[in-house]
Design a protein around this motif. Structure first.
Motif, PDB file in Angstrom:
ATOM      1  N   THR A   1       1.261 -18.647  -1.682  1.00 16.79           N
ATOM      2  CA  THR A   1       0.204 -17.658  -1.854  1.00 16.79           C
ATOM      3  C   THR A   1       0.497 -16.778  -2.925  1.00 16.79           C
ATOM      4  O   THR A   1       1.726 -16.384  -3.295  1.00 16.79           O
ATOM      5  N   SER A   2      -0.549 -16.176  -3.485  1.00 13.32           N
ATOM      6  CA  SER A   2      -0.425 -15.169  -4.608  1.00 13.32           C
ATOM      7  C   SER A   2      -1.581 -14.184  -4.373  1.00 13.32           C
ATOM      8  O   SER A   2      -2.482 -14.357  -3.804  1.00 13.32           O
ATOM      9  N   GLU A   3      -0.960 -13.012  -4.925  1.00 14.47           N
ATOM     10  CA  GLU A   3      -2.183 -11.867  -4.760  1.00 14.47           C
ATOM     11  C   GLU A   3      -1.772 -10.915  -5.974  1.00 14.47           C
ATOM     12  O   GLU A   3      -1.102 -10.851  -6.485  1.00 14.47           O
ATOM     13  N   PRO A   4      -3.304 -10.616  -6.388  1.00 13.18           N
ATOM     14  CA  PRO A   4      -3.225  -9.766  -7.673  1.00 13.18           C
ATOM     15  C   PRO A   4      -2.463  -8.444  -7.568  1.00 13.18           C
ATOM     16  O   PRO A   4      -2.469  -7.623  -6.374  1.00 13.18           O
ATOM     17  N   THR A   5      -1.822  -8.182  -8.469  1.00 10.64           N
ATOM     18  CA  THR A   5      -1.100  -6.901  -8.420  1.00 10.64           C
ATOM     19  C   THR A   5      -1.103  -6.183  -9.851  1.00 10.64           C
ATOM     20  O   THR A   5      -1.610  -6.753 -10.831  1.00 10.64           O
ATOM     21  N   VAL A   6      -0.422  -5.056 -10.070  1.00  6.39           N
ATOM     22  CA  VAL A   6      -0.522  -4.529 -11.503  1.00  6.39           C
ATOM     23  C   VAL A   6       1.008  -4.046 -11.549  1.00  6.39           C
ATOM     24  O   VAL A   6       1.673  -3.367 -10.962  1.00  6.39           O
ATOM     25  N   VAL A   7       1.399  -4.917 -12.597  1.00  8.20           N
ATOM     26  CA  VAL A   7       3.034  -4.654 -12.829  1.00  8.20           C
ATOM     27  C   VAL A   7       2.989  -4.299 -14.252  1.00  8.20           C
ATOM     28  O   VAL A   7       2.356  -4.833 -15.244  1.00  8.20           O
ATOM     29  N   ASN A   8       3.778  -3.200 -14.705  1.00  8.11           N
ATOM     30  CA  ASN A   8       3.995  -2.670 -15.904  1.00  8.11           C
ATOM     31  C   ASN A   8       2.754  -2.291 -16.625  1.00  8.11           C
ATOM     32  O   ASN A   8       2.507  -2.570 -17.671  1.00  8.11           O
TER      33      ASN A   8
END
Length: 313
Positions: free
Chosen positions: A256-263
């Motif tokens: 499973t994957s979920e959107p996130t904000v990295v850097n």
């Protein structure tokens, strides 16, 4: 007493209704996010950046503030020196690192993504380009191009003459410009590309991956010898797409994957059988994904549970 201890400084920090702290502590707290950002952009490691901040604090408390005309500049100078020392010692660690080395991903606050210059400066793509610079070139580039520090101040921080710093800055800028993304994409375009990649990833849709990947896409994964990862970068949309689909098929896991904000940029947090497996950061060019950076090393995933504030000011 209505105060608490700050883990980084080891000294009292004021709270609402509490006593005021000393001027050294107040100045350090006021600029702490900036100092961390400088150190992180130089080192690519949050853990090492925190160590550089600790060393900066220990040096700062010994300074006669009466002799300091610009506290911000003085603190930036100290943290640059500490980070530069660490950057030189990190070279051996990276040479001994198992597989590809990627920067430590940070879950960032919304304002970082909104600041285009800041988001680009801490993007995985640019951070990897900075890895190709020498320690001094990287320090000079970060201070000049990202934080617009004057040449005289940079010279004092890196122990070079202003004339030499100008030459280093020109050389580093030319090197980075030749390797950085050709043009910036809007946050909306980046999110759309990541969303298309996420759909194809979760459905194991080979054609869907081929549609969203740039022809010369590069996949880099970092397992640090702890988690399985491809030992070298994989290049080309067909190779990358088939490796992803084939690997998922063989693994027989619930992904499973979920959107996130990295850097400061759109990314995906991946879970396998419900457990965090890693973070995928991307580089988007012309609405397609040109770079995939998959961090699986558990030691580099400690900063994705809570947001890390970054700033250029």
């Amino acid at each position: 007493m209505n105060e608490r201890k700050d883990a980084t400084m080891g000294t009292a920090e004021p709270t609402a209704g509490g006593h005021r702290t000393d001027p050294a502590t107040e100045a350090f707290v006021a600029h702490r996010n900036l100092l961390f950002t400088v150190a992180y952009e130089m080192l690519g490691s949050a853990a090492d950046a925190e160590d550089a901040l600790q060393e900066t604090w220990l040096r700062w408390v010994k300074v006669d503030l009466g002799q300091v005309s610009d506290q911000r500049a003085y603190l930036v100078r100290i943290v640059t020196r500490r980070a530069l020392d660490r950057l030189r010692t990190m070279k051996r660690r990276k040479e001994e690192y198992v597989g590809s080395w990627l920067p430590e991903p940070l879950l960032t606050t919304p304002d970082v993504a909104e600041d285009v210059e800041l988001a680009e400066s801490v993007s995985m793509a640019l951070m990897l380009v900075l890895e190709t610079l020498s320690p001094t070139e990287r320090a000079v580039f970060v201070l000049r191009e990202v934080f617009t520090v004057g040449y005289d101040e940079i010279a004092a921080a890196v122990g070079k003459t202003p004339a030499t710093v100008r030459q280093i800055a020109h050389r580093a800028r030319r090197h980075v410009d030749a390797r950085r993304p050709r043009e910036a994409v809007s946050p909306g375009q980046a999110r759309a590309a990541v969303a298309s990649f996420q759909r194809a990833l979760e459905t194991r849709d080979l054609q869907g991956l081929l549609d969203v990947l740039a022809p010369e896409v590069v996949l880099v994964s970092d397992g640090g010898g702890v988690k399985q990862a491809v030992p070298r970068p994989v290049i080309g949309a067909d190779k990358v797409a088939r490796m992803i689909v084939g690997g998922l098929g063989k693994a027989q896991v619930a992904l499973t994957s979920e959107p996130t904000v990295v850097n400061g940029n759109p990314a995906l947090l991946l879970r396998v059988d419900g457990e965090i497996d890693g973070v995928i950061a991307v580089q988007v060019e012309d609405a397609r994904i040109a770079g995939i950076y998959y961090v699986r090393n558990p030691r580099k995933l400690t900063r994705i549970a809570s947001e890390t504030p970054l700033t250029l000011k």
